[in-house]
Scaffold this motif. Structure first.
Motif, mmCIF file in Angstrom:
data_model
loop_
_atom_site.group_PDB
_atom_site.id
_atom_site.type_symbol
_atom_site.label_atom_id
_atom_site.label_comp_id
_atom_site.label_asym_id
_atom_site.label_seq_id
_atom_site.Cartn_x
_atom_site.Cartn_y
_atom_site.Cartn_z
ATOM 1 N N GLN A 146 -6.372 -5.490 -1.843
ATOM 2 C CA GLN A 146 -7.370 -5.099 -0.839
ATOM 3 C C GLN A 146 -8.416 -4.131 -1.383
ATOM 4 O O GLN A 146 -9.616 -4.370 -1.241
ATOM 5 N N LYS A 147 -7.949 -3.021 -1.966
ATOM 6 C CA LYS A 147 -8.917 -2.014 -2.401
ATOM 7 C C LYS A 147 -8.301 -1.146 -3.500
ATOM 8 O O LYS A 147 -7.075 -1.112 -3.669
ATOM 9 N N LEU A 196 -6.954 2.105 -5.712
ATOM 10 C CA LEU A 196 -6.175 3.320 -5.455
ATOM 11 C C LEU A 196 -6.282 4.218 -6.678
ATOM 12 O O LEU A 196 -6.002 3.788 -7.807
ATOM 13 N N ASP A 213 -1.754 -1.078 2.340
ATOM 14 C CA ASP A 213 -3.138 -0.609 2.380
ATOM 15 C C ASP A 213 -3.967 -0.931 1.141
ATOM 16 O O ASP A 213 -5.210 -0.918 1.227
ATOM 17 N N TYR A 214 -3.327 -1.211 0.004
ATOM 18 C CA TYR A 214 -4.091 -1.320 -1.237
ATOM 19 C C TYR A 214 -3.947 -2.663 -1.945
ATOM 20 O O TYR A 214 -4.949 -3.223 -2.399
ATOM 21 N N TRP A 215 -2.743 -3.177 -2.093
ATOM 22 C CA TRP A 215 -2.497 -4.379 -2.883
ATOM 23 C C TRP A 215 -3.411 -5.528 -2.438
ATOM 24 O O TRP A 215 -3.444 -5.898 -1.279
ATOM 25 N N PHE A 265 1.479 1.378 -0.312
ATOM 26 C CA PHE A 265 0.707 0.695 -1.354
ATOM 27 C C PHE A 265 0.467 -0.767 -0.984
ATOM 28 O O PHE A 265 -0.671 -1.257 -1.042
#
Length: 470
Positions: free
Chosen positions: A61-62, A64, A57-59, A54
């Protein structure tokens, strides 16, 4: 994360899908979340996505999307807040604006349908059914104990305030126009279905809320429908809009948000004044006068080279000292966050058990709810201000006013929220660090010069329920 104002009472958590009037102090559906620690709570919230994945790759950034199709998760999410609980909540003295907003998106703009004063349930029901209005319920953790538990653990996990809003939207309707927020957003779908469209940010990691016109945002980067038990995350600045599809009686979701004004820029704004003050004591370059009439000049561009040089000196000072104080942000967090949620009717924050003595062993309690800071003595009226050690904690904070801003009725005379804690001489700093960094410590081993100081320090912390005697 809106901050408004008000005082309210507790409301129940559990009702069935076709629920009757909600009652106070009933048990929620069995939790699918782990409350053993802040870390376990967050991991169970985003499951089956791994915590490392998480944040990698996501926090920030994009988005989920976690689609679960899990009956147990759906039932638990539904128990957090339901449309049919509004009637009981309205009897608790809710007010328009402070506790509830009624709105609808019309031709790309937000139309607010609030009335004046207290919320009348029949009027709210009429606006919802006939005008297809969305009901936005502010900070439901003030009423709902399960949300209190979740958000309190998340505040420990993030070290940042965590607010929430519930949105209830009837079928074929949309409450808000396309917009972006200044918070990291976690959305839990509680009832019905919600159709979402997300768009590329125009301002990545935005610092403020803003509405974006449809002709500027382009095509969605993501489009999907959330169902009960699903979770959606997206970073601040993500443009989004959502509607309840036709054929779905209504949608209820809770938006849990965090990291408002919690960036490196905010931290620098908080820490730089103290760094300048401390460095200027040792560095004469920071004590030399600015040029004559500088404050009267329109163009101060010539000063930029000098300021750049001074900033480099500050950076060098920081590198060598490795000491950077952040008092206001830390104090603001501990002052406004939720108190621990322990359950039960008794007051857990009344001192009890054995008094600490010189031969006692002690252990810190509520580590996530207390901080140590060094700052100028707030009670010293002399021109020469001594540094003191302050221990601030959130054990006596009031859940009823969480995230409700300056109208907090626990505010002190100067209008600021009340800070709870203790004040010690600077000589006590190492002993306090000793307690904070150890699983257990003997009172007689505290780094103070006399047994009396050691006992008094332990007694002060015990009186505030910050330590227990083993």
């Amino acid at each position: 994360m809106p901050k408004k104002g008000g005082k309210i009472a507790d409301v129940a958590k559990q009702t069935q899908a076709q629920c009757k009037k909600p009652r106070l102090d009933t048990a929620a559906s069995p939790s699918v979340l782990s409350f053993e620690s802040p870390e376990s709570l967050f991991r169970s919230l985003i499951s089956p996505v791994e915590e490392e994945e998480f944040f990698r790759d996501y926090w920030e950034q994009k988005p989920l999307l976690v689609e679960r199709n899990d009956v147990l998760v759906a039932a638990y999410y539904q128990s957090l807040f339901q449309l049919c609980q509004l009637q009981e909540l309205c009897s608790q003295g809710l007010r328009y604006g402070r506790d509830v907003n009624v709105c609808r998106c019309v031709s790309g703009k937000k139309k607010v349908l609030n009335k004046e004063g207290r919320v009348n349930y029949m009027q709210l029901k009429k606006d919802f059914e006939q005008k297809k209005a969305t009901i936005q319920f502010h900070q439901p953790q003030r009423f709902k104990e399960e949300l209190w538990k979740i958000q309190e653990k998340l505040e420990c996990y993030f070290g940042s305030l965590v607010g929430s809003n519930v949105y209830i939207t009837p079928q074929g309707s949309q409450g808000l126009p396309p917009h972006y927020d200044d918070v990291e957003v976690f959305i839990l779908q509680l009832e019905g279905e919600k159709h979402w469209r997300l768009y590329k940010p125009t301002v990545p990691l935005a610092r403020e809320y803003n509405v974006e016109p449809e002709d500027r945002i382009g095509s969605p980067t993501h489009e999907f429908t959330l169902k009960p038990g699903d979770l959606l995350y997206f970073p601040r600045g993500t443009i989004h809009q959502a509607d309840t599809p036709q054929g779905i009686s209504h949608s209820t979701h809770v938006t849990i948000s965090t990291y408002q004004n919690n960036s490196w820029g905010d931290f620098l704004l908080d820490a730089i004044p103290g760094l300048v003050f401390d460095t200027a004591k040792e560095d004469m370059a920071l004590r030399t006068s600015i040029p004559r009439q500088l404050l009267m000049q329109v163009n101060t561009a010539e000063c930029s080279k000098k300021l750049s040089s001074l900033l480099r000196r500050l950076a060098d000072s920081l590198e060598s000292s490795r000491e950077l104080r952040s008092s206001d942000m830390r104090k603001d967090f501990i002052t406004h966050r939720l108190p621990p949620c322990l359950g039960g009717d008794s007051d857990p924050f009344t001192p009890g058990g054995k008094l600490p003595k010189i031969d006692s062993k002690i252990r810190l309690q509520f580590r996530d709810h207390a901080i140590i800071t060094v700052e100028p003595d707030q009670e010293d009226a002399d021109e020469i201000r001594r540094d003191m050690v302050y221990v601030y904690h959130s054990l006596k904070n009031r859940r009823e006013t969480h995230m409700m801003g300056t109208e907090d009725d626990t505010a002190s005379e100067d209008g600021l929220a009340q800070t709870h804690g203790l004040r010690f001489p600077l000589s006590h700093l190492e002993a306090l660090k000793q307690i904070w960094s150890s699983s257990t410590v003997a009172v007689k081993e505290l780094k103070l010069t006399s047994d009396a100081e050691k006992e008094n320090l332990a007694l002060s912390l015990w009186t505030e329920c910050l330590i227990e005697v083993l």
